[in-house]
Write an enzyme that holds these catalytic residues in place. Structure first.
Site, PDB file in Angstrom:
ATOM      1  N   LYS A  19      -2.546  -0.191   3.868  1.00  0.00           N
ATOM      2  CA  LYS A  19      -1.958   0.856   4.512  1.00  0.00           C
ATOM      3  C   LYS A  19      -3.306   1.780   4.464  1.00  0.00           C
ATOM      4  O   LYS A  19      -3.255   2.795   3.580  1.00  0.00           O
ATOM      5  CB  LYS A  19      -0.864   1.205   3.770  1.00  0.00           C
ATOM      6  CG  LYS A  19      -0.120   2.323   4.925  1.00  0.00           C
ATOM      7  CD  LYS A  19       1.336   2.467   4.767  1.00  0.00           C
ATOM      8  CE  LYS A  19       1.905   3.794   5.551  1.00  0.00           C
ATOM      9  NZ  LYS A  19       1.789   3.473   6.932  1.00  0.00           N
ATOM     10  N   GLU A  50       2.190  -5.269  16.044  1.00  0.00           N
ATOM     11  CA  GLU A  50       3.099  -3.887  15.791  1.00  0.00           C
ATOM     12  C   GLU A  50       2.610  -2.642  16.570  1.00  0.00           C
ATOM     13  O   GLU A  50       1.903  -2.662  17.093  1.00  0.00           O
ATOM     14  CB  GLU A  50       2.930  -3.805  14.152  1.00  0.00           C
ATOM     15  CG  GLU A  50       1.484  -3.605  13.688  1.00  0.00           C
ATOM     16  CD  GLU A  50       1.199  -3.234  12.078  1.00  0.00           C
ATOM     17  OE1 GLU A  50       2.268  -2.862  11.446  1.00  0.00           O
ATOM     18  OE2 GLU A  50       0.134  -3.344  11.774  1.00  0.00           O
ATOM     19  N   TYR A  61      -3.015   5.078   1.841  1.00  0.00           N
ATOM     20  CA  TYR A  61      -1.716   6.311   2.107  1.00  0.00           C
ATOM     21  C   TYR A  61      -0.385   5.393   2.138  1.00  0.00           C
ATOM     22  O   TYR A  61      -0.338   4.457   2.309  1.00  0.00           O
ATOM     23  CB  TYR A  61      -1.920   7.079   3.192  1.00  0.00           C
ATOM     24  CG  TYR A  61      -1.506   6.827   4.268  1.00  0.00           C
ATOM     25  CD1 TYR A  61      -2.368   6.062   5.068  1.00  0.00           C
ATOM     26  CD2 TYR A  61      -0.371   7.329   4.869  1.00  0.00           C
ATOM     27  CE1 TYR A  61      -1.740   5.513   6.636  1.00  0.00           C
ATOM     28  CE2 TYR A  61       0.092   6.812   6.219  1.00  0.00           C
ATOM     29  CZ  TYR A  61      -0.654   6.127   7.150  1.00  0.00           C
ATOM     30  OH  TYR A  61      -0.188   5.679   8.373  1.00  0.00           O
TER      31      TYR A  61
HETATM   32  N1  PDD Z   1       3.657   4.404   9.259  1.00  0.00           N
HETATM   33  N2  PDD Z   1       2.838  -0.401  10.741  1.00  0.00           N
HETATM   34  C1  PDD Z   1       1.989   0.391  10.744  1.00  0.00           C
HETATM   35  C2  PDD Z   1       0.806   0.292  11.169  1.00  0.00           C
HETATM   36  C3  PDD Z   1       2.698   1.756   9.903  1.00  0.00           C
HETATM   37  O1  PDD Z   1       1.697   2.644   9.809  1.00  0.00           O
HETATM   38  C4  PDD Z   1       3.816   1.966   9.581  1.00  0.00           C
HETATM   39  C5  PDD Z   1       4.287   3.042   8.615  1.00  0.00           C
HETATM   40  C6  PDD Z   1       4.792   0.828   9.555  1.00  0.00           C
HETATM   41  C7  PDD Z   1       6.137   0.957   9.020  1.00  0.00           C
HETATM   42  O2  PDD Z   1       6.269   0.716   7.693  1.00  0.00           O
HETATM   43  P1  PDD Z   1       7.273   1.566   6.910  1.00  0.00           P
HETATM   44  O3  PDD Z   1       8.458   0.778   7.299  1.00  0.00           O
HETATM   45  O4  PDD Z   1       7.116   1.119   5.407  1.00  0.00           O
HETATM   46  O5  PDD Z   1       7.186   2.979   6.994  1.00  0.00           O
HETATM   47  C8  PDD Z   1       4.356  -0.299  10.237  1.00  0.00           C
HETATM   48  C9  PDD Z   1       3.980   5.472   8.514  1.00  0.00           C
HETATM   49  C10 PDD Z   1       5.572   5.984   8.802  1.00  0.00           C
HETATM   50  C11 PDD Z   1       2.963   6.410   8.644  1.00  0.00           C
HETATM   51  O6  PDD Z   1       1.777   6.137   9.415  1.00  0.00           O
HETATM   52  O7  PDD Z   1       3.222   7.739   8.453  1.00  0.00           O
END
Ligand code: PDD
Length: 290
Positions: A149, A182, A31
């Site tokens: 992701k 993270e 996703y």
């Molecule tokens: N999450 N690390 C993880 C595990 C994440 O799920 C996300 C983003 C990030 C940050 O990625 P970005 O800057 O590209 O949004 C780091 C999204 C916001 C979510 O799960 O809805």
């Protein structure tokens, strides 16, 4: 609310996928979360690229190309009359007989949900959030690679449950080597002596789009940025800490477990301001191109 499923729009109540969908049965899917400002999807290309990267890492052929994905996202926004939106694109392996073999699913299930963007309370940006270092480790890259992701999110859900128990807004996972990795839905940065540090990709993290932009903005502002491993102790000893993601942008941290950190710190404020400028610059450039 109209939901996009494989090229067709359905009202929310009728937007359903099969119980034989391997996303449901096995968490076999990927996703992206995106954010639209004033009708423009911020860093759309980067998100599409990451979706394609995730698909590649799990050997799944996406049913749409770049333009098709972009068109479907924009169609979903206009169908719902949205300008400032939260957008969730989910692609599962698809519907098929029970069994792990991806070949059981001939067609991926491609879903787009878009809803009005709801800002986080301003107080969180003004005072900062509490984060908790959780016990559960981030998936080792040789198990389920955090670079994907994936909708297989149990690792992060366990971390979220721990964080909630600790009364924290976000849970921070360490990696297999006990270094900071993270958050459950965010990347993490710290400032020490005027320099910025964030875990490197080899720590086993998602390559956040916001993380990439923050690194770029910091470099432009001549702030030194180190992508390097650091420990929980170093994080607690930082002058400033913040987390990043597409929806939160830059969120200051005021407490790591029970250790207080001054928030929002000077560099955090500078970067948050630069981020907001970058969003405006992006919007202007897109509007000019229309
Ligand atoms: N999450 N690390 C993880 C595990 C994440 O799920 C996300 C983003 C990030 C940050 O990625 P970005 O800057 O590209 O949004 C780091 C999204 C916001 C979510 O799960 O809805």
């Amino acid at each position: 609310m109209q939901i996009y499923i494989n090229g067709t729009f359905y009202p929310k109540e009728e937007a359903k996928v099969s119980v034989f969908d391997h996303g449901y049965l096995y968490g076999d899917g990927i996703y992206e979360t995106l954010r639209a400002y004033d009708g423009y999807v911020f860093h759309l290309d980067e998100h599409i690229e990451r979706l394609e990267h995730s698909a590649k890492l799990m050997e799944m052929a996406l049913p749409l190309d770049d333009d098709g994905i972009s068109q479907a996202i924009h169609d979903t926004l206009s169908r719902n009359g949205l300008k400032d939106a939260y957008i969730r694109v989910s692609v599962s392996r698809g519907t098929g007989e029970i069994g792990l073999d991806p070949e059981l699913c001939p067609v991926p299930t491609f879903v787009i949900i878009a809803k009005p963007f709801v800002d986080y309370p301003t107080e969180l940006y003004e005072k900062g959030i509490k984060i908790a270092i959780v016990e559960i480790r981030r998936n080792h890259p040789e198990t389920l690679n955090p670079a994907i992701k994936s909708t297989n999110f149990l690792n992060n859900i366990f971390a979220k449950m721990e964080a909630k128990r600790a009364g924290a807004f976000e849970g921070i996972m360490l990696n297999h080597g006990h270094f900071v990795a993270e958050g459950t839905i965010s990347n993490i940065f710290m400032v020490k002596n005027g320099e910025l540090a964030t875990p490197p990709l080899i720590a086993g993290i998602l390559e956040g789009v916001t993380r990439g932009l923050v690194i770029e903005l910091a470099e432009k502002l001549e702030i030194k940025v180190y992508e390097e491993m650091f420990t929980e102790a170093a994080l607690k000893d930082a002058d400033e800490v913040f987390i990043t993601n597409t929806t939160m942008e830059i969120m200051p941290v005021r407490e790591v477990d029970d250790k207080s950190i001054g928030a929002p710190g000077r560099l955090t404020k500078i970067l948050a301001e630069a981020y907001r400028h970058e969003v405006q610059r992006y919007l202007k450039a897109r509007k000019r191109a229309d």
